[in-house]
Write a protein that holds these residues in place. Sequence first.
Motif, short mmCIF file in Angstrom:
data_model
loop_
_atom_site.label_atom_id
_atom_site.label_comp_id
_atom_site.label_asym_id
_atom_site.label_seq_id
_atom_site.Cartn_x
_atom_site.Cartn_y
_atom_site.Cartn_z
N PRO A 362 37.22 4.99 14.77
CA PRO A 362 37.40 3.56 14.49
C PRO A 362 38.26 2.86 15.53
CG PRO A 362 38.77 4.89 13.04
CD PRO A 362 37.91 5.85 13.80
N ILE A 363 37.92 1.61 15.82
CA ILE A 363 38.74 0.75 16.67
C ILE A 363 39.64 -0.05 15.74
CG2 ILE A 363 38.73 -1.19 18.29
CD1 ILE A 363 37.70 1.32 19.54
N GLU A 364 40.95 0.11 15.89
CA GLU A 364 41.90 -0.53 14.99
C GLU A 364 42.07 -2.02 15.30
OE1 GLU A 364 42.95 1.07 12.48
OE2 GLU A 364 42.19 3.04 13.13
N THR A 365 41.94 -2.39 16.56
CA THR A 365 42.15 -3.79 16.95
C THR A 365 41.01 -4.65 16.42
OG1 THR A 365 43.29 -3.07 18.96
CG2 THR A 365 42.53 -5.36 18.87
N GLU A 366 41.36 -5.68 15.68
CA GLU A 366 40.36 -6.56 15.09
C GLU A 366 40.14 -7.79 15.96
OE1 GLU A 366 40.66 -9.45 11.46
OE2 GLU A 366 40.28 -7.43 10.68
N ILE A 367 38.91 -7.98 16.41
CA ILE A 367 38.59 -9.16 17.22
C ILE A 367 37.63 -10.09 16.49
CG2 ILE A 367 39.05 -8.05 19.44
CD1 ILE A 367 36.01 -7.70 19.75
N ASP A 368 37.20 -9.65 15.31
CA ASP A 368 36.30 -10.46 14.50
C ASP A 368 36.60 -10.15 13.03
OD1 ASP A 368 34.22 -11.58 13.06
OD2 ASP A 368 32.65 -10.99 14.47
N PRO A 369 37.09 -11.14 12.27
CA PRO A 369 37.45 -10.88 10.87
C PRO A 369 36.28 -10.43 10.01
CG PRO A 369 37.43 -13.24 11.33
CD PRO A 369 37.29 -12.54 12.65
N THR A 370 35.06 -10.62 10.48
CA THR A 370 33.88 -10.25 9.69
C THR A 370 33.26 -8.92 10.13
OG1 THR A 370 32.31 -11.42 11.13
CG2 THR A 370 33.36 -12.69 9.37
N GLU A 371 33.87 -8.27 11.14
CA GLU A 371 33.25 -7.06 11.68
C GLU A 371 34.29 -6.05 12.11
OE1 GLU A 371 30.92 -4.79 11.70
OE2 GLU A 371 29.43 -6.27 12.38
N LYS A 372 33.98 -4.79 11.88
CA LYS A 372 34.77 -3.67 12.38
C LYS A 372 33.90 -2.88 13.35
CE LYS A 372 38.50 -3.89 9.62
NZ LYS A 372 39.89 -3.97 10.11
N TYR A 373 34.54 -2.25 14.33
CA TYR A 373 33.79 -1.49 15.32
C TYR A 373 34.28 -0.04 15.36
CZ TYR A 373 32.13 -5.99 17.07
OH TYR A 373 31.54 -7.23 17.18
N VAL A 374 33.38 0.85 15.73
CA VAL A 374 33.73 2.25 15.95
C VAL A 374 33.09 2.71 17.26
CG1 VAL A 374 33.86 2.78 13.48
CG2 VAL A 374 31.73 3.18 14.71
N LEU A 375 33.71 3.71 17.85
CA LEU A 375 33.13 4.34 19.04
C LEU A 375 32.34 5.56 18.60
CD1 LEU A 375 36.01 4.41 21.68
CD2 LEU A 375 34.34 2.63 21.26
N LEU A 376 31.15 5.70 19.11
CA LEU A 376 30.40 6.95 19.00
C LEU A 376 30.57 7.65 20.33
CD1 LEU A 376 28.41 8.83 17.52
CD2 LEU A 376 26.55 7.52 18.54
N LEU A 377 31.36 8.73 20.32
CA LEU A 377 31.73 9.40 21.57
C LEU A 377 31.31 10.86 21.57
CD1 LEU A 377 35.36 8.36 22.61
CD2 LEU A 377 33.27 8.05 23.93
N VAL A 378 30.83 11.31 22.71
CA VAL A 378 30.61 12.74 22.93
C VAL A 378 31.99 13.37 23.13
CG1 VAL A 378 29.66 14.49 24.47
CG2 VAL A 378 28.33 12.43 23.95
N ASN A 379 32.42 14.18 22.15
CA ASN A 379 33.76 14.75 22.26
C ASN A 379 33.76 16.19 22.77
OD1 ASN A 379 33.09 16.37 20.02
ND2 ASN A 379 33.98 14.91 18.59
N SER A 380 32.60 16.84 22.76
CA SER A 380 32.50 18.22 23.24
C SER A 380 31.06 18.48 23.69
CB SER A 380 32.85 19.22 22.14
OG SER A 380 34.08 18.92 21.53
N ILE A 381 30.88 19.56 24.45
CA ILE A 381 29.53 20.01 24.75
C ILE A 381 29.40 21.45 24.28
CG2 ILE A 381 29.20 18.44 26.69
CD1 ILE A 381 29.66 20.81 28.57
N THR A 382 28.16 21.87 24.05
CA THR A 382 27.91 23.22 23.54
C THR A 382 27.44 24.14 24.66
OG1 THR A 382 25.67 22.52 22.89
CG2 THR A 382 27.38 22.41 21.22
N ILE A 383 27.65 25.42 24.44
CA ILE A 383 27.37 26.45 25.45
C ILE A 383 26.30 27.39 24.92
CG2 ILE A 383 28.39 28.23 26.91
CD1 ILE A 383 29.57 25.44 27.34
N ARG A 384 25.31 27.71 25.77
CA ARG A 384 24.25 28.61 25.31
C ARG A 384 24.66 30.06 25.53
NH1 ARG A 384 19.39 27.52 29.75
NH2 ARG A 384 20.36 28.66 31.49
N GLU A 385 23.75 30.97 25.24
CA GLU A 385 24.09 32.40 25.19
C GLU A 385 24.52 33.00 26.53
OE1 GLU A 385 19.90 32.20 26.47
OE2 GLU A 385 21.10 31.16 24.97
N ASP A 386 24.13 32.36 27.65
CA ASP A 386 24.52 32.89 28.95
C ASP A 386 25.75 32.20 29.53
OD1 ASP A 386 23.46 30.42 29.48
OD2 ASP A 386 21.98 31.10 30.96
#
Length: 429
Positions: A362-386
């Motif tokens: 979630p983005i805590e800073t409010e820039i619109d009283p009628t809307e809240k924003y969140v970030l969808l972020l890649v926080n990790s990557i996965t590793i295959r068997e090799d």
Amino acid sequence: MGILKKLFFLLFILALAGGGFYLWKIKPKVAPVTYKTVEESDKYVRFEMEVYDKISSTYWMKSTETDLSTLFKLSLEKVTNTPVTVASTTRQGTATMIAKAFSLATSTEMRKQLAVNTAMVALYNIAPAGRNQLLSQKQETAFRNEVANINPAKDLYSDLGVTKDASPKEVETAYKKQVATLQNATSSEDKAKLEKVKYSHSVLVNPDSKAIYDTTKAEPTVSKNIIGSTLYIDMRKISPTTLIEFAKTVDNASTTKGLSSMIIDFRGNVGGSLDFLTNFFGLFVGKDQYVFDFFQQGNYLPQRTVQPKYPELDRYKEVAILVDNMTQSTAELTTATFKRFHMAHVVGKTTRGWGTIENTYPIETEIDPTEKYVLLLVNSITIREDGQPIEGRGVEPDVDIGKPSWKSDLPKFFKSDSLVSAIKQVVGK
């Protein structure tokens, strides 16, 4: 009341009043709000710098201040179609650059749109491109529903023309009536409606899938078939209900004698929450066993199983996993994990190569009283068997069905004639 009592009472009241006044007089002043930079006293700049900070702390790849300064400079130039200069590539320099660009906006609405659009462009352009986003509340809800396999606009009971409290007999009667009306349909619309009716009936007539749907609104993700001595499980999607569906499927098959091999079909499976894998793999190997690593900002973060071993799985001595070029995300990592620990052999085509783990912040800073924003972020990557990242590479099958020899290659990996025959039959379809 005696004189002394009256005097004591009066002094007590005065003490309370005086005490209250005293406390009011010495009530500490609220400290003024401070920000990391002076520029962030402006909520629009603060909004942008919160995005900056979350990328810095949460994004899977380490980012220097120079990296982030360049990212936001290019984003501002894209949004404003104007060259932007930055005096310093530090965080302070980035805040100053953003504040200067935002000061040119001539209205509150323009400043809001500039903040939102700059953040969107910046997120879109960090790798993998398009995987990171700025979401509104409505978009986040849709994202969560998709992961949970819930479609709020869909009602299986309504598709059959009954209410949720309909009895099994009423469901069956409504189904037969609908089929009788639509079975000779010629229009594409009526044919589609007939398929919808058949599907709704198949879910609601099954006690297990009906119970899950009634409780969670999630539709089935698992179906089964028995081919010789092989239990075929089609896992078309991964949702919070998939684990219990799988366990129920295996449990229901426990009364079928002679089953000794299993096919798990991940073809077309777009994945889901990675909590699935730490639970699912535990059913095969037991609790607190190493499963896989997340890779985040230079660190490998080992994950372990959380479910105890499920004894009903012991009878399946050989497991085949089917994949194709649309198998992705958690389905890919699950495939790679079974390969790594020699728990299954893989048949099909190289998977899609979608090896990222995303979450919302979630983005805590409010820039619109009628809307809240969140970030969808890649926080990790996965590793295959090799040890290589799944992202951009995918997971390669042991038996590639693109090769003319794939059928004759199957016995090199599988001893069970039933399993080999079942794979040929399923892949052939």
